[in-house]
Scaffold this motif. Structure first.
Motif, PDB file in Angstrom:
ATOM      1  N   PHE A   1      43.655  50.683  35.764  1.00  0.00           N
ATOM      2  CA  PHE A   1      44.436  50.175  36.213  1.00  0.00           C
ATOM      3  C   PHE A   1      44.564  49.428  37.497  1.00  0.00           C
ATOM      4  O   PHE A   1      44.519  47.794  37.044  1.00  0.00           O
ATOM      5  CB  PHE A   1      45.591  51.000  36.023  1.00  0.00           C
ATOM      6  CG  PHE A   1      46.441  51.267  34.678  1.00  0.00           C
ATOM      7  CD1 PHE A   1      47.006  50.332  34.676  1.00  0.00           C
ATOM      8  CD2 PHE A   1      46.781  52.292  34.149  1.00  0.00           C
ATOM      9  CE1 PHE A   1      47.802  50.297  33.473  1.00  0.00           C
ATOM     10  CE2 PHE A   1      46.870  52.666  33.158  1.00  0.00           C
ATOM     11  CZ  PHE A   1      47.894  51.607  32.372  1.00  0.00           C
ATOM     12  N   ARG A   2      43.234  49.573  38.282  1.00  0.00           N
ATOM     13  CA  ARG A   2      43.426  48.947  39.149  1.00  0.00           C
ATOM     14  C   ARG A   2      42.685  47.695  39.027  1.00  0.00           C
ATOM     15  O   ARG A   2      42.616  46.892  39.653  1.00  0.00           O
ATOM     16  CB  ARG A   2      42.920  49.725  40.611  1.00  0.00           C
ATOM     17  CG  ARG A   2      42.766  48.952  41.807  1.00  0.00           C
ATOM     18  CD  ARG A   2      44.158  48.320  42.730  1.00  0.00           C
ATOM     19  NE  ARG A   2      44.857  49.255  43.114  1.00  0.00           N
ATOM     20  CZ  ARG A   2      45.909  49.225  44.034  1.00  0.00           C
ATOM     21  NH1 ARG A   2      46.693  47.509  44.049  1.00  0.00           N
ATOM     22  NH2 ARG A   2      46.781  50.076  44.258  1.00  0.00           N
ATOM     23  N   ALA A   3      41.230  47.931  38.156  1.00  0.00           N
ATOM     24  CA  ALA A   3      40.642  46.238  38.078  1.00  0.00           C
ATOM     25  C   ALA A   3      41.153  45.874  36.850  1.00  0.00           C
ATOM     26  O   ALA A   3      40.916  44.317  36.747  1.00  0.00           O
ATOM     27  CB  ALA A   3      39.229  47.347  37.524  1.00  0.00           C
TER      28      ALA A   3
ATOM     29  N   LEU B   1      43.626  42.546  38.188  1.00  0.00           N
ATOM     30  CA  LEU B   1      43.386  41.453  38.867  1.00  0.00           C
ATOM     31  C   LEU B   1      42.626  40.520  37.009  1.00  0.00           C
ATOM     32  O   LEU B   1      42.492  39.551  37.140  1.00  0.00           O
ATOM     33  CB  LEU B   1      42.313  41.435  39.538  1.00  0.00           C
ATOM     34  CG  LEU B   1      40.959  40.266  40.325  1.00  0.00           C
ATOM     35  CD1 LEU B   1      41.653  39.343  40.547  1.00  0.00           C
ATOM     36  CD2 LEU B   1      39.643  41.138  40.626  1.00  0.00           C
ATOM     37  N   VAL B   2      41.765  41.517  36.311  1.00  0.00           N
ATOM     38  CA  VAL B   2      41.102  41.354  35.027  1.00  0.00           C
ATOM     39  C   VAL B   2      42.670  40.831  34.463  1.00  0.00           C
ATOM     40  O   VAL B   2      42.239  39.309  34.141  1.00  0.00           O
ATOM     41  CB  VAL B   2      40.367  42.012  34.385  1.00  0.00           C
ATOM     42  CG1 VAL B   2      40.480  42.004  33.266  1.00  0.00           C
ATOM     43  CG2 VAL B   2      39.341  42.809  35.148  1.00  0.00           C
ATOM     44  N   ALA B   3      43.333  40.862  34.341  1.00  0.00           N
ATOM     45  CA  ALA B   3      44.437  40.289  33.652  1.00  0.00           C
ATOM     46  C   ALA B   3      44.947  39.844  33.680  1.00  0.00           C
ATOM     47  O   ALA B   3      45.336  38.170  33.167  1.00  0.00           O
ATOM     48  CB  ALA B   3      45.488  41.653  33.471  1.00  0.00           C
TER      49      ALA B   3
ATOM     50  N   GLY C   1      39.193  51.276  41.491  1.00  0.00           N
ATOM     51  CA  GLY C   1      38.848  49.893  40.678  1.00  0.00           C
ATOM     52  C   GLY C   1      38.967  48.262  41.651  1.00  0.00           C
ATOM     53  O   GLY C   1      39.180  47.528  40.708  1.00  0.00           O
ATOM     54  N   SER C   2      39.458  48.083  42.870  1.00  0.00           N
ATOM     55  CA  SER C   2      39.651  46.813  42.862  1.00  0.00           C
ATOM     56  C   SER C   2      38.245  46.317  43.233  1.00  0.00           C
ATOM     57  O   SER C   2      38.153  45.092  42.598  1.00  0.00           O
ATOM     58  CB  SER C   2      40.231  47.004  44.486  1.00  0.00           C
ATOM     59  OG  SER C   2      41.841  46.931  43.869  1.00  0.00           O
ATOM     60  N   LEU C   3      37.522  46.770  43.454  1.00  0.00           N
ATOM     61  CA  LEU C   3      35.696  46.713  43.823  1.00  0.00           C
ATOM     62  C   LEU C   3      35.743  46.270  42.239  1.00  0.00           C
ATOM     63  O   LEU C   3      34.575  45.414  42.255  1.00  0.00           O
ATOM     64  CB  LEU C   3      35.378  47.968  44.491  1.00  0.00           C
ATOM     65  CG  LEU C   3      33.352  47.292  44.694  1.00  0.00           C
ATOM     66  CD1 LEU C   3      33.218  46.088  45.210  1.00  0.00           C
ATOM     67  CD2 LEU C   3      32.730  48.529  45.293  1.00  0.00           C
ATOM     68  N   ALA C   4      35.566  47.747  41.397  1.00  0.00           N
ATOM     69  CA  ALA C   4      35.028  47.819  39.785  1.00  0.00           C
ATOM     70  C   ALA C   4      35.687  46.045  39.308  1.00  0.00           C
ATOM     71  O   ALA C   4      34.534  45.099  38.447  1.00  0.00           O
ATOM     72  CB  ALA C   4      35.414  48.989  39.173  1.00  0.00           C
ATOM     73  N   GLY C   5      36.918  45.710  39.745  1.00  0.00           N
ATOM     74  CA  GLY C   5      37.555  44.373  38.947  1.00  0.00           C
ATOM     75  C   GLY C   5      36.980  43.336  39.824  1.00  0.00           C
ATOM     76  O   GLY C   5      36.552  42.698  38.374  1.00  0.00           O
TER      77      GLY C   5
ATOM     78  N   GLY D   1      32.583  37.483  33.528  1.00  0.00           N
ATOM     79  CA  GLY D   1      33.597  36.942  34.136  1.00  0.00           C
ATOM     80  C   GLY D   1      34.559  37.777  32.876  1.00  0.00           C
ATOM     81  O   GLY D   1      34.619  39.401  32.364  1.00  0.00           O
ATOM     82  N   PRO D   2      35.860  37.513  32.695  1.00  0.00           N
ATOM     83  CA  PRO D   2      37.041  38.397  32.366  1.00  0.00           C
ATOM     84  C   PRO D   2      37.403  38.606  31.118  1.00  0.00           C
ATOM     85  O   PRO D   2      37.552  40.003  31.043  1.00  0.00           O
ATOM     86  CB  PRO D   2      38.385  36.555  32.389  1.00  0.00           C
ATOM     87  CG  PRO D   2      37.814  35.831  32.193  1.00  0.00           C
ATOM     88  CD  PRO D   2      36.298  35.363  32.826  1.00  0.00           C
ATOM     89  N   ARG D   3      36.456  38.374  29.836  1.00  0.00           N
ATOM     90  CA  ARG D   3      37.019  38.977  28.689  1.00  0.00           C
ATOM     91  C   ARG D   3      35.291  39.819  28.450  1.00  0.00           C
ATOM     92  O   ARG D   3      35.824  41.279  28.647  1.00  0.00           O
ATOM     93  CB  ARG D   3      36.841  37.813  27.472  1.00  0.00           C
ATOM     94  CG  ARG D   3      37.239  38.596  26.175  1.00  0.00           C
ATOM     95  CD  ARG D   3      37.037  37.438  24.482  1.00  0.00           C
ATOM     96  NE  ARG D   3      38.112  36.737  25.441  1.00  0.00           N
ATOM     97  CZ  ARG D   3      39.411  36.610  24.939  1.00  0.00           C
ATOM     98  NH1 ARG D   3      40.098  37.606  24.798  1.00  0.00           N
ATOM     99  NH2 ARG D   3      40.611  35.701  25.692  1.00  0.00           N
ATOM    100  N   PRO D   4      34.462  40.140  29.074  1.00  0.00           N
ATOM    101  CA  PRO D   4      33.355  41.113  29.014  1.00  0.00           C
ATOM    102  C   PRO D   4      33.624  42.341  30.025  1.00  0.00           C
ATOM    103  O   PRO D   4      33.744  43.294  30.222  1.00  0.00           O
ATOM    104  CB  PRO D   4      32.662  40.889  29.629  1.00  0.00           C
ATOM    105  CG  PRO D   4      31.970  39.389  29.251  1.00  0.00           C
ATOM    106  CD  PRO D   4      34.138  38.693  29.134  1.00  0.00           C
TER     107      PRO D   4
END
Length: 435
Positions: A264-266, A269-271, A388-392, A400-403
């Motif tokens: 969820f944390r990642a 940012l991704v969303a 999670g923040s780091l992973a995102g 990139g966002p979709r991968p």
């Protein structure tokens, strides 16, 4: 409303859990009245709601204030990190102290000291004498006091409401927290626009309101504070960790929470980046996050209904698979509306999981151990948030966002599979709560 109990609907229950469930001290002997007529719960809930809105507003105002004073994004990030640091450093000792000290009195002191702290920020900002050092010191102190307050408030719930209403009370607390984020976030920006000191003055007043409510509460927040005072603090911290480790279901679900927290944390940012890629404006992105918050509020209100009708194992497994499917939808959709709907649905599921798990944990944990067990679970589950923040960030910058969204969907499928196959989850004896 709901009654949390362990029944023989599967493998034989752990005798330790049965004994511990029987020792939970609640207000069950008293006539059960609706929560909105439970004077002490209403005072606790409403005071916390006001202070949550105030603290959310000041949380948004802190980076704006640091940027206005220093012009440094690094300093703004530092202030945010310092505020979160107590959540990682202090949970375990705070849990032991919450069990040793009088919880209601502790919460009153936390409100009083937080009021003084943010009040000093408001005063210094109004007088033009505010510096970064004061902001860092106050944000760390406020974060530390919030750790103590949060653990004490959560541990106190079964002593303020009857056992049959614990799930409902937790769902109301979930809704309160999510609504506070929805209201407090724009409020903080609005108040800061009116004056740098105003968000912090508002926050200080909100802590006073919370303290006033606590002073009016009649019930005790624990059965016997003296029961947990014997022994060294380090031994008591270990006792809480050991108690949790010897409960396979709670141990497994805590690790599952850590894994989903990382996702969820990642995803946050991704969303946001993915929404921009599929055509959402900055306003649209803000609306998407607001709609997601609304989904969380609805999930909070619906949580007792789910807990009342489905075994705990079913809810745990279903929640993880729901997140896995919705994460796959987010990775595949190409329009902002479908993305917002899937994101909001993920937020809806979260409170259902939190309330079901939280009410079960409170029902089997002895009162004198609640602070320590809550702290142990929180430390393990929250430790994944920085990762999670780091992973995102890493996934977005390298793939990139979709991968990145696809990778998070795969991660969630693995977690859902682990939940499905875990014997400690499938073998739990927690049945649906009785209405």
């Amino acid at each position: 409303m709901t009654t949390l109990e362990t029944t023989r609907s599967g493998p034989e229950p752990d005798p330790k859990d049965a004994v511990e469930a029987a020792t939970v001290v609640t207000a069950e002997a008293e006539p059960v009245t609706p929560l909105h007529r439970n004077r002490d719960f209403v005072l606790l809930w409403s005071g916390s709601a006001v202070s949550l809105i105030g603290s959310t507003a000041s949380t948004i105002a802190y980076p704006l204030l640091v940027l206005a004073l220093t012009g440094s994004a690094f300093s703004a990030g530092l202030a945010g990190s310092v505020a979160l640091l107590p959540g990682l450093l202090l949970q375990l000792p705070a849990g032991a102290l919450v069990d040793r000290w009088d919880r209601r009195r502790l919460m009153i002191w936390c409100d009083a000291l937080r009021c003084l702290g943010v009040g000093s920020i408001a005063l210094a900002a109004a007088l033009g004498g505010l510096g970064l050092a004061q902001i860092l010191a106050v944000s760390f102190a406020e974060g530390a006091l919030t750790v103590f307050y949060g653990l004490a408030a959560h541990a106190a719930v079964p002593n303020v409401v009857p056992k049959s209403q614990v799930s409902l009370a937790l769902s109301r607390n979930e809704a309160r927290g999510r609504a506070a984020v929805m209201l407090g976030t724009p409020l903080g920006g609005l108040l800061f626009g009116l004056g740098r000191a105003i968000p912090f003055l508002t926050d200080a007043l909100s802590y006073l309101a919370s303290m006033a409510g606590l002073l009016l509460i009649r019930k005790e927040f624990q059965a016997d504070p003296a029961a947990a005072r014997a022994g060294r603090l380090t031994d008591q911290v270990r006792e809480g960790l050991r108690w949790l480790w010897h409960r396979p279901f709670l141990r497994t679900t805590t690790l599952l929470v850590a894994g989903s927290n990382l996702m969820f944390r990642a995803l946050f940012l991704v969303a946001i980046v993915l929404a921009g890629e599929v055509g959402a404006s900055s306003t649209g992105i803000g609306v998407m996050v607001g709609v997601a918050g609304g989904g969380g509020v609805l999930g909070s209100l619906a949580a007792p209904w789910f807990r009342n009708r489905f075994p705990l194992a079913t809810l745990v497994i279903a929640a993880n698979w729901a997140w896995a499917v919705l994460m796959a939808v987010i990775a595949l959709v190409h329009d902002p509306y479908s993305l917002a709907a899937a994101y909001a649905a993920m937020w809806f599921v979260g409170p259902v999981w939190n309330v079901a798990l939280g009410s079960y944990q409170l029902s089997i944990t002895p009162d004198e151990l609640r602070g320590r067990v809550l702290a142990a679970m929180s430390t393990l589950s929250s430790g994944a948030l920085p990762l999670g923040s780091l992973a995102g960030g890493v996934l977005l910058s390298t793939a990139g966002p979709r991968p990145a969204a696809t990778a998070l969907a795969v991660w969630m499928v693995l977690l859902a599979g682990a939940a499905t196959l875990a014997p400690s989850v499938r073998g739990t004896t927690a049945a649906p709560a009785d209405g």
